[in-house]
Design a protein around this motif. Structure first.
Motif, mmCIF file in Angstrom:
data_model
loop_
_atom_site.group_PDB
_atom_site.id
_atom_site.type_symbol
_atom_site.label_atom_id
_atom_site.label_comp_id
_atom_site.label_asym_id
_atom_site.label_seq_id
_atom_site.Cartn_x
_atom_site.Cartn_y
_atom_site.Cartn_z
ATOM 1 N N ASP A 93 40.147 -25.549 7.550
ATOM 2 C CA ASP A 93 39.716 -24.748 6.599
ATOM 3 C C ASP A 93 38.832 -23.645 7.179
ATOM 4 O O ASP A 93 38.802 -22.567 6.243
ATOM 5 C CB ASP A 93 38.573 -25.508 5.806
ATOM 6 N N VAL A 94 38.396 -23.400 8.152
ATOM 7 C CA VAL A 94 37.757 -22.389 8.847
ATOM 8 C C VAL A 94 38.571 -21.375 9.857
ATOM 9 O O VAL A 94 38.098 -20.546 10.412
ATOM 10 C CB VAL A 94 36.500 -22.732 9.353
ATOM 11 N N ILE A 95 39.911 -21.670 10.203
ATOM 12 C CA ILE A 95 40.428 -21.131 11.261
ATOM 13 C C ILE A 95 40.797 -19.639 10.853
ATOM 14 O O ILE A 95 40.504 -18.869 11.762
ATOM 15 C CB ILE A 95 41.983 -21.895 11.315
ATOM 16 N N VAL A 96 40.963 -19.303 9.890
ATOM 17 C CA VAL A 96 41.280 -18.111 9.121
ATOM 18 C C VAL A 96 40.002 -17.098 9.738
ATOM 19 O O VAL A 96 40.085 -16.124 10.277
ATOM 20 C CB VAL A 96 41.554 -17.890 7.821
ATOM 21 N N HIS A 97 38.871 -17.654 9.655
ATOM 22 C CA HIS A 97 37.598 -17.248 9.738
ATOM 23 C C HIS A 97 37.514 -17.068 11.350
ATOM 24 O O HIS A 97 36.613 -16.057 11.670
ATOM 25 C CB HIS A 97 36.235 -17.720 9.049
ATOM 26 N N ASN A 98 38.030 -17.644 12.098
ATOM 27 C CA ASN A 98 37.958 -17.738 13.616
ATOM 28 C C ASN A 98 38.985 -16.844 14.450
ATOM 29 O O ASN A 98 38.872 -16.709 15.438
ATOM 30 C CB ASN A 98 37.888 -19.132 14.174
ATOM 31 N N LEU A 99 40.050 -16.230 13.506
ATOM 32 C CA LEU A 99 40.930 -15.311 14.117
ATOM 33 C C LEU A 99 40.504 -14.199 14.365
ATOM 34 O O LEU A 99 39.514 -13.684 13.835
ATOM 35 C CB LEU A 99 42.169 -15.577 13.317
ATOM 36 N N HIS A 100 40.944 -13.370 15.400
ATOM 37 C CA HIS A 100 40.764 -12.296 15.884
ATOM 38 C C HIS A 100 41.969 -11.232 15.195
ATOM 39 O O HIS A 100 42.927 -11.290 15.608
ATOM 40 C CB HIS A 100 40.649 -11.851 17.252
ATOM 41 N N GLU A 101 41.442 -10.589 14.140
ATOM 42 C CA GLU A 101 42.498 -9.642 13.549
ATOM 43 C C GLU A 101 42.681 -8.533 14.181
ATOM 44 O O GLU A 101 41.574 -7.454 14.226
ATOM 45 C CB GLU A 101 42.093 -9.636 11.983
ATOM 46 N N GLU A 102 43.808 -8.043 14.855
ATOM 47 C CA GLU A 102 43.916 -6.639 15.450
ATOM 48 C C GLU A 102 45.406 -6.681 15.898
ATOM 49 O O GLU A 102 46.219 -7.597 16.176
ATOM 50 C CB GLU A 102 43.346 -6.441 16.737
ATOM 51 N N THR A 103 45.695 -5.576 15.305
ATOM 52 C CA THR A 103 47.389 -5.319 15.754
ATOM 53 C C THR A 103 47.502 -4.247 16.943
ATOM 54 O O THR A 103 46.617 -3.798 17.362
ATOM 55 C CB THR A 103 48.398 -4.591 14.761
#
Length: 326
Positions: A48-58
């Motif tokens: 449920d909280v994986i999305v909030h723990n991801l490092h968003e960067e391309t």
């Protein structure tokens, strides 16, 4: 009277043996059952909280013509288990992989760019199966990625960590913000195991068939790991001194500890991998002896002291092939 006492003693003895044997059977069933740690014998990030723990960067040079951002919740909650037979087949038609093993979805804009770095030598058939399987696997994840295979060409003992350093340097030069350090004999089974970096370094392969899907020890940081490029630079990469199957994975874990970086994991059912070959016990035995070394030597052994001879770099249809002498 004597016979009666003897029979009573015999019955009591048999009861003890039956209880002991029954307890042993139950114990073995618990230990050997492949799903014994489905709910985990370690701390992990809940789905449920994986999305909030991801490092968003391309990647710095990556662009997408798609309008809508990719949604990753469907990927994270995908309960599919892929068939290992994919490694024996061929890629689907119109796979849209660019030269050098680079891919990005065209129907949505990915939030992640990942470089998968594979140290390699002398197992061509296994590499082919790995590449086919991984591209089929990664296509389901809606990420931008590129596969680098770093091959040791000389006759010296294999140096996994140094090859990973070389691949990391190439990937970071190309602007990839996330690195996945990946052994060629490991195949991820669950598409929900997203090949993107979390905010903390992540041990991705915590549940391997070789160990009956039970993690051998909690400080294990081997097989497939994801780490943000800046974090890899912060610990000066990996040691260049581990020739032969040694303790380079434990050394990296110690470097992370020294930098205050605590590794994380997804749950065991998500982190399942199939190991194609058997690893030498020599690697495990040697590993525990080298942890203290890295804490004292981080600044003088790693990316800043990396020396090698580049034989050639070739862009193949499915991967970027970096050939080196160490």
């Amino acid at each position: 009277m004597h016979n009666k006492h003897y029979l009573t003693t015999m019955r009591h003895g048999w009861k003890k043996k039956i209880v002991f044997c029954g307890s042993l059977v139950i114990f073995l069933l618990i230990i050997l059952h492949p799903d014994m740690n489905v709910r985990g014998n370690y701390e992990y990030i809940e789905k449920d909280v994986i999305v909030h723990n991801l490092h968003e960067e391309t990647a710095a040079n990556f662009t997408s013509s798609a309008v809508l951002n990719c949604d990753y919740r469907d990927v994270i909650f995908d309960d599919t288990t892929l068939s290992l037979s994919l490694a024996d087949g061929d890629l689907i038609e119109n796979h849209k992989i660019k030269e050098g093993g680079e891919y990005a979805p065209s129907d949505c804009k990915p939030k992640f760019s990942t470089a998968i770095i594979v140290p390699y030598r002398d197992i061509a058939e296994q590499l082919r199966g790995f590449l086919v399987y991984m591209h089929m696997f990664l296509h389901r994840q809606c990420i931008h990625y590129r596969i680098y295979v770093v091959e040791q060409m000389d006759s010296r003992p294999f140096n996994r960590a140094k090859l990973l350093n070389i691949g990391a340097v190439a990937a970071m030069k190309a602007g990839y913000p996330c690195l996945v350090l990946h052994d060629v004999d490991l195949l991820p089974l669950r598409p929900s195991n997203l090949y993107a970096c979390t905010k903390s370094p992540r041990h991705m392969s915590s549940s391997i068939n070789k160990f009956r899907f039970v993690i051998p020890y909690l400080n294990l940081f081997d097989g497939a790991v994801a780490i943000i490029s800046k974090q890899f630079k912060a610990v000066n990469g990996m040691s260049n001194e581990f020739f032969g199957w040694a303790g380079e994975d434990d050394d990296l874990y110690a470097r992370l500890e020294a930098e205050g970086l605590k590794p994380c994991r997804f749950e065991p059912s998500t982190s399942r991998y199939h190991k194609v070959t058997q690893e030498s016990q020599f690697r495990r035995d040697r590993g525990q002896k080298s942890v203290k070394y890295s804490k004292d030597k981080i600044s003088v052994d790693g990316l800043n002291t990396l020396k090698y001879t580049e034989v050639a770099t070739v862009l193949h249809p499915l991967f970027t092939h970096i050939m080196v002498d160490l």
